[in-house]
Design a protein around this motif. Structure first.
Motif, PDB file in Angstrom:
ATOM      1  N   LYS A 254      -0.847   0.951  -9.506  1.00 33.11           N
ATOM      2  CA  LYS A 254      -1.070  -0.066  -8.477  1.00 33.11           C
ATOM      3  C   LYS A 254       0.138  -0.990  -8.432  1.00 33.11           C
ATOM      4  O   LYS A 254       0.432  -1.691  -9.395  1.00 33.11           O
TER       5      LYS A 254
ATOM      6  N   THR B  82       2.507   1.829  -3.411  1.00 30.32           N
ATOM      7  CA  THR B  82       1.513   2.329  -4.375  1.00 30.32           C
ATOM      8  C   THR B  82       1.273   3.813  -4.177  1.00 30.32           C
ATOM      9  O   THR B  82       1.240   4.597  -5.145  1.00 30.32           O
ATOM     10  N   GLN B  83       1.106   4.226  -2.925  1.00 32.97           N
ATOM     11  CA  GLN B  83       0.848   5.634  -2.627  1.00 32.97           C
ATOM     12  C   GLN B  83       2.031   6.514  -3.027  1.00 32.97           C
ATOM     13  O   GLN B  83       1.857   7.590  -3.607  1.00 32.97           O
TER      14      GLN B  83
ATOM     15  N   SER C  36       2.216   6.660  -6.917  1.00 35.28           N
ATOM     16  CA  SER C  36       1.085   7.402  -7.475  1.00 35.28           C
ATOM     17  C   SER C  36       1.226   8.895  -7.219  1.00 35.28           C
ATOM     18  O   SER C  36       0.904   9.727  -8.090  1.00 35.28           O
ATOM     19  N   THR C  37       1.705   9.253  -6.051  1.00 36.71           N
ATOM     20  CA  THR C  37       1.873  10.664  -5.704  1.00 36.71           C
ATOM     21  C   THR C  37       2.923  11.340  -6.578  1.00 36.71           C
ATOM     22  O   THR C  37       2.764  12.496  -6.991  1.00 36.71           O
TER      23      THR C  37
ATOM     24  N   ASP D  41       0.817  -1.215   0.000  1.00 36.27           N
ATOM     25  CA  ASP D  41       0.000   0.000   0.000  1.00 36.27           C
ATOM     26  C   ASP D  41       0.850   1.263   0.000  1.00 36.27           C
ATOM     27  O   ASP D  41       0.583   2.222  -0.737  1.00 36.27           O
TER      28      ASP D  41
ATOM     29  N   ASP E 298      -1.220   7.900 -11.114  1.00 31.01           N
ATOM     30  CA  ASP E 298      -1.930   6.779 -10.493  1.00 31.01           C
ATOM     31  C   ASP E 298      -1.425   5.439 -11.014  1.00 31.01           C
ATOM     32  O   ASP E 298      -1.307   5.221 -12.222  1.00 31.01           O
TER      33      ASP E 298
END
Length: 262
Positions: free
Chosen positions: A123, A112-113, A116-117, A109, A121
């Protein structure tokens, strides 16, 4: 490492022959154990900020090309299962041969964050860690009433699956989405395993002991990885990395003694 295991088995066989069939039953036991595998050290670390690997400094607007597993393994609490054969050379000292399996899923998690940041975006996905091992060792035991305290040291071989990961670029418009991933073979990895264990057993039946076990095992797996956008192309250099695995295992064990309790 393979020769070490073979040598241990040969030594065990020799002792069995020397002491005879009746003495075998008085000295031989087999046990199974299982429980929780708790990642410790860098294996359980989850710091993507310090473990992200970037393109060389001379590249304009550097991007992430991999994850340094020697700093963070992102492993979560998993489980273990062991099978152990034991032969007592004399009352306190014994030879052991342990085989087993540990499983740890990977915390994705935060990665991914982070991706994406910084890059749009996506996964992030990672294969679970699955480690098989076989290790001869030596142990010491002390009987205190109905309780038996055992300590063991082990050294052998560990094999794990390739630590493959990929990040699905959900911001892309292709169907399916492009992904950022390793491009190349994914061989199983081998390394030296070092381990230690402590167990306390209660002998409730004539041939059966049950108790608890605390053990530690570690292995450092060398591997290389090259990532790129798939389908597509990105000139990322090869990464040489070390997956440093280390687990503190806590669980229950059941031991069968071939000799009747005196």
């Amino acid at each position: 490492m393979k020769n070490l295991i073979i040598l241990s088995v040969l030594i065990l066989t020799l002792y069995l022959d020397l002491f005879g069939q009746e003495d075998i039953h008085n000295r031989f036991s087999i046990s199974v154990s299982g429980g929780r595998a708790i990642p410790v050290g860098s294996f359980g670390n989850k710091d993507i900020f310090s473990s992200a690997i970037y393109t060389p400094e001379d590249v304009q607007n550097p991007w992430v090309i991999g994850i340094d597993k020697s700093k963070s393994g992102f492993a979560e609490v998993g489980y273990f299962a062991n099978l152990e054969m034991k032969y007592m050379l004399n009352k306190p000292i014994g030879l052991r041969l342990r085989t087993g399996y540990t499983f740890n899923s990977v915390w994705t998690d935060g990665i991914t964050q982070f991706l994406s940041t910084n890059y749009g975006d996506q996964k992030f996905e990672h294969d679970d860690y699955k480690i098989f091992h076989a290790a001869p060792g030596i142990g010491y035991e002390k009987q205190i009433g109905n309780f038996n305290l055992g300590v063991g040291l082990y050294s052998g071989v560990a094999i794990t699956n390739y630590p493959y990961y990929e990040s699905i670029l959900t911001y892309t418009t292709t169907n399916p989405h492009q992904k950022w991933a390793h491009d190349g073979d994914r061989p199983n990895l081998k390394a030296l395993l070092l381990g230690a264990s402590i167990n306390i057993d209660y002998q409730s039946f004539s041939k059966l002991n049950w108790g608890i076990e605390l053990s530690y095992q570690r292995s450092n797996f060398d591997y290389s990885m090259t990532t790129r956008v798939i389908p597509g192309f990105s000139p990322n250099p090869e990464i040489n990395d070390i997956l440093k695995t280390s687990n503190l295992n806590i669980g229950l064990r059941l031991q069968y003694n071939f000799a009747n309790r005196q």
